[in-house]
Design an enzyme around this catalytic site. Sequence first.
Site, mmCIF file in Angstrom:
data_model
loop_
_atom_site.group_PDB
_atom_site.id
_atom_site.type_symbol
_atom_site.label_atom_id
_atom_site.label_comp_id
_atom_site.label_asym_id
_atom_site.label_seq_id
_atom_site.Cartn_x
_atom_site.Cartn_y
_atom_site.Cartn_z
ATOM 1 N N CYS A 1 0.640 -1.297 -0.201
ATOM 2 C CA CYS A 1 -0.484 0.376 0.250
ATOM 3 C C CYS A 1 1.001 1.158 -0.598
ATOM 4 C CB CYS A 1 -1.330 0.034 1.354
ATOM 5 S SG CYS A 1 -1.883 -1.113 1.434
HETATM 6 C C1 BEZ Z 1 0.160 -4.263 2.037
HETATM 7 O O1 BEZ Z 1 -0.034 -3.848 1.717
HETATM 8 O O2 BEZ Z 1 1.865 -5.322 1.230
HETATM 9 C C2 BEZ Z 1 -0.264 -5.532 2.186
HETATM 10 C C3 BEZ Z 1 -1.487 -5.555 3.217
HETATM 11 C C4 BEZ Z 1 -2.452 -6.352 3.448
HETATM 12 C C5 BEZ Z 1 -2.118 -8.132 3.244
HETATM 13 C C6 BEZ Z 1 -1.377 -7.763 2.470
HETATM 14 C C7 BEZ Z 1 -0.384 -6.987 2.172
#
Ligand code: BEZ
Length: 210
Positions: A45
């Site tokens: 994210c």
């Molecule tokens: C991420 O943004 O890295 C992420 C967020 C939730 C689950 C898996 C990855």
Amino acid sequence: MGLHLGDEAPNFTAETTEGEIDFHQWKAGAWAVLFSHPADYTPVCTTELGRTAVLNDEFNKRNVKSIAVSVDPVEDHRGWAPDIRDVGGTDLNFPIIADPDRKVSELYDMIHPGEGDTSTVRSVFIIDPQNKVRLTLTYPKSVGRNFDEILRVIDALQLTDAHPVSTPADWTPGNRVIVAPTMSTDDAKQRFEQVEEVKPYLRWAAYPQS
Ligand code: BEZ
């Protein structure tokens, strides 16, 4: 039930990093990219929001406003913003909706229970100035989105709104286009450059210049 292409994008009011907004008023006259992410302070994210901030001028050129959403509270969004700047190299320059009561996420069907928990998956809604949903994408939490592809489809949508054409596989701006089936080849030759009929149903034309 999920939203379909051509549906009106539902309106909502929400708290964001830029204050309270009424979505339709906020985007009035513009296109919008409304996209969800699972959680703040997570690696994928952070790269996605950083990339969106870097591309802000490209979105502006196309009359597009970006807005992100997650179920985290606004204090977390604000606390996370410096990390987005550090990783992406550009200050956060678009609002992030705080949706702890899941009002927006449920309205746009951004929570997929099969994906592990009650946070949002990586949904994208491209919404036109008339508030119609024009494109949807859904990615799992583990796969970051390609924001160049989001710009590419906005270019294709804006081009095909302006001209009776479609865009072929792997099209990018400047490349030749496909004449709409509703237009005869003779009419296409009047309107476009370099019209080539390879099949009765497949007529190429040069990229429309105006
Ligand atoms: C991420 O943004 O890295 C992420 C967020 C939730 C689950 C898996 C990855």
